[in-house]
Design an enzyme around this catalytic site. Structure first.
Site, PDB file in Angstrom:
ATOM      1  N   TYR A 136       0.818  -1.211   0.000  1.00 55.69           N
ATOM      2  CA  TYR A 136       0.000   0.000   0.000  1.00 55.69           C
ATOM      3  C   TYR A 136       0.855   1.265   0.000  1.00 55.69           C
ATOM      4  O   TYR A 136       0.483   2.268  -0.583  1.00 55.69           O
ATOM      5  CB  TYR A 136      -0.895   0.046   1.254  1.00 55.69           C
ATOM      6  CG  TYR A 136      -2.255  -0.580   1.088  1.00 55.69           C
ATOM      7  CD1 TYR A 136      -2.392  -1.933   0.785  1.00 55.69           C
ATOM      8  CD2 TYR A 136      -3.408   0.178   1.259  1.00 55.69           C
ATOM      9  CE1 TYR A 136      -3.650  -2.501   0.656  1.00 55.69           C
ATOM     10  CE2 TYR A 136      -4.661  -0.392   1.138  1.00 55.69           C
ATOM     11  CZ  TYR A 136      -4.780  -1.724   0.836  1.00 55.69           C
ATOM     12  OH  TYR A 136      -6.016  -2.269   0.717  1.00 55.69           O
ATOM     13  N   LYS A 186       2.433 -15.199   3.149  1.00 57.26           N
ATOM     14  CA  LYS A 186       2.645 -15.974   1.918  1.00 57.26           C
ATOM     15  C   LYS A 186       4.141 -16.286   1.857  1.00 57.26           C
ATOM     16  O   LYS A 186       4.830 -15.956   0.882  1.00 57.26           O
ATOM     17  CB  LYS A 186       2.153 -15.150   0.707  1.00 57.26           C
ATOM     18  CG  LYS A 186       2.120 -15.900  -0.605  1.00 57.26           C
ATOM     19  CD  LYS A 186       1.079 -17.001  -0.691  1.00 57.26           C
ATOM     20  CE  LYS A 186       1.218 -17.760  -1.993  1.00 57.26           C
ATOM     21  NZ  LYS A 186       0.340 -18.962  -2.062  1.00 57.26           N
ATOM     22  N   ASP A 242      -6.808  -6.573   4.096  1.00 51.63           N
ATOM     23  CA  ASP A 242      -7.885  -5.925   3.344  1.00 51.63           C
ATOM     24  C   ASP A 242      -8.795  -6.987   2.747  1.00 51.63           C
ATOM     25  O   ASP A 242     -10.022  -6.921   2.864  1.00 51.63           O
ATOM     26  CB  ASP A 242      -7.273  -5.055   2.238  1.00 51.63           C
ATOM     27  CG  ASP A 242      -8.331  -4.370   1.390  1.00 51.63           C
ATOM     28  OD1 ASP A 242      -9.278  -3.809   1.979  1.00 51.63           O
ATOM     29  OD2 ASP A 242      -8.217  -4.404   0.148  1.00 51.63           O
ATOM     30  N   ASP A 246     -12.839  -8.437   4.175  1.00 53.01           N
ATOM     31  CA  ASP A 246     -14.074  -8.448   3.382  1.00 53.01           C
ATOM     32  C   ASP A 246     -14.668  -9.856   3.367  1.00 53.01           C
ATOM     33  O   ASP A 246     -15.887 -10.039   3.471  1.00 53.01           O
ATOM     34  CB  ASP A 246     -13.805  -8.007   1.929  1.00 53.01           C
ATOM     35  CG  ASP A 246     -13.981  -6.503   1.722  1.00 53.01           C
ATOM     36  OD1 ASP A 246     -13.721  -5.744   2.677  1.00 53.01           O
ATOM     37  OD2 ASP A 246     -14.367  -6.098   0.610  1.00 53.01           O
TER      38      ASP A 246
HETATM   39  C1  IPM Z   1     -10.609  -0.717   3.580  1.00 58.52           C
HETATM   40  C2  IPM Z   1     -10.750  -0.119   2.205  1.00 58.52           C
HETATM   41  C3  IPM Z   1      -9.533   0.756   1.907  1.00 58.52           C
HETATM   42  C4  IPM Z   1      -8.305  -0.144   1.962  1.00 58.52           C
HETATM   43  C5  IPM Z   1      -9.598   1.539   0.586  1.00 58.52           C
HETATM   44  C6  IPM Z   1     -10.813   2.437   0.522  1.00 58.52           C
HETATM   45  C7  IPM Z   1      -8.351   2.339   0.329  1.00 58.52           C
HETATM   46  O1  IPM Z   1     -10.910  -1.128   1.255  1.00 58.52           O
HETATM   47  O2  IPM Z   1     -10.512   0.053   4.556  1.00 58.52           O
HETATM   48  O3  IPM Z   1     -10.604  -1.943   3.681  1.00 58.52           O
HETATM   49  O4  IPM Z   1      -7.959  -0.785   0.947  1.00 58.52           O
HETATM   50  O5  IPM Z   1      -7.692  -0.223   3.019  1.00 58.52           O
HETATM   51 MG    MG Z   2     -11.129  -3.083   2.101  1.00 56.83          MG
END
Ligand code: IPM
Ligand code: MG
Length: 354
Positions: A136, A186, A242, A246
């Site tokens: 990132y 990984k 990240d 999700d």
């Molecule tokens: C999160 C989001 C962010 C990230 C984006 C909006 C930059 O997906 O907070 O998970 O990738 O960290």
């Molecule tokens: Mg995210």
């Protein structure tokens, strides 16, 4: 207690408004709120997604309540002017390296998960995601190969001190929980991950009560939805965290239910300075229609009360009210229900214990 409210784009203003109403309903007269522009909204008003004044408002506060950033109208802008840069800039500038993302099934709501109920029932994981390093924040660019082809590149790196400080948060958290910690990497392919694994392993000796295991990220993705019971606290890097968060949110039933806390080292008078945000995005497709589920933001406000403001009792009250609302069938459209943003806020407020 000073809270900077950065509502941002899309559904951000709607969901943060409900979280603020819930906070106000807790009758914490000691709280003062300041509002500042962030994301696409800030770009339109001030020419930058993270104006200096917004950063100052965040720095001057004990905690930041953040909505969401992301606006399709800004997609064509240069990367440094895009709304997403605001949240990345806040994380970096405020030193918020530790991101806590709890994913827990609400009892009785197993049917909301796409997983079989007997598997969904097991989902109770805290993902500790490193938030200010990795691919990132490494150098990146677009260059030309020897053959003249366009090539994008991003540098992935983790230094030992960066790994150790996030590992310490994870070990400490695991110590206070079930004692099981899974580090996700990984290491079979990436040098970054090998250093990660070595550093995390070396720290295990300091935490004899914690049982540490390591897992490759591809396997972890599979295990989260096939055998979630094995996970209590997970620790991983920025990119893997990240993606896995999700995934874990979907296992709970909806990304509209998952809060997060981003913490650094700075202590305030009441706790650790932090930024609190739902893990979902700005959802431009449903923005402004009053149908977004504010629960993730309301639960983020609860985390704020606990970690930054020293108000664990109010945090418990809010979390219990959300759980009760869900159990009573107060469901947003993300969960197959009919309740709108405001109605969900009202339902949570009604269920706050005295
Ligand atoms: C999160 C989001 C962010 C990230 C984006 C909006 C930059 O997906 O907070 O998970 O990738 O960290
Ligand atoms: Mg995210």
């Amino acid at each position: 207690m000073k809270i900077a409210v950065l509502a941002g784009d899309g559904i951000g203003p709607e969901v943060t408004a409900e979280a603020v109403r819930v906070l106000e309903a807790c009758n914490l007269s000691v709280i003062t709120l300041t509002h500042a522009d962030v994301g696409g909204a800030a770009y339109r008003n001030h020419g930058h997604p993270l104006p200096e004044a917004t950063l100052e408002a965040a720095r001057a506060a004990d905690a930041v309540l953040f909505g969401a950033v992301g606006d399709p109208a800004c997609d064509a802008l240069e990367r440094h002017l895009r709304p997403e840069q605001a949240i990345l800039g806040l994380r970096r500038e405020l030193g918020l390296f530790a991101n806590l993302r709890p994913a827990r099934i609400f009892p009785g709501l197993e049917h909301l998960s796409p997983l079989k109920p007997e598997i969904a029932r097991q989902v109770d994981t805290l993902i500790v995601r490193e938030l200010t390093g990795d691919v990132y924040f490494g150098d990146k660019g677009v260059r030309e190969t020897a053959e003249g082809a366009r090539e994008g590149w991003d540098m992935m790196a983790y230094s030992a001190p960066e790994i150790r400080r996030i590992a310490r948060v994870a070990f400490t958290t695991a110590q206070g929980a079930s004692g099981a910690l899974t580090s996700v990497d990984k290491a079979n392919v990436l040098e970054t991950s090998q250093v990660w694994r070595d550093e995390v392993s070396a720290m295990a000796a300091d935490y004899p009560e914690v049982t540490l295991s390591h897992m490759y990220v591809d396997n972890a993705a599979m295990q989260i939805i096939s055998n979630p019971a094995q996970f209590s606290v997970m620790v991983t890097g920025n990119l893997f965290g990240d993606i896995l968060s999700d995934l874990a949110s979907a296992a709970v039933g909806s990304i509209g239910l998952l809060p997060s806390a981003s913490l650094g080292e700075r202590q305030t008078d009441y706790g650790t300075f932090g930024l609190y945000e739902p893990i979902h995005g700005s959802a431009p497709d449903i923005a402004g229609r009053g149908i977004a589920n504010p629960m993730a933001t309301i639960l983020s406000a609860a985390m704020m009360l606990r970690h930054s403001l020293g108000r664990a009792l109010e945090a418990d009250r809010i979390e219990a009210a959300v759980a009760k609302a869900l159990a009573d069938g107060v469901l947003g459209r993300d969960l197959g229900g009919e309740h709108g943003t405001r109605a969900i806020g009202d339902a949570v407020i009604e269920r706050l214990s005295p």
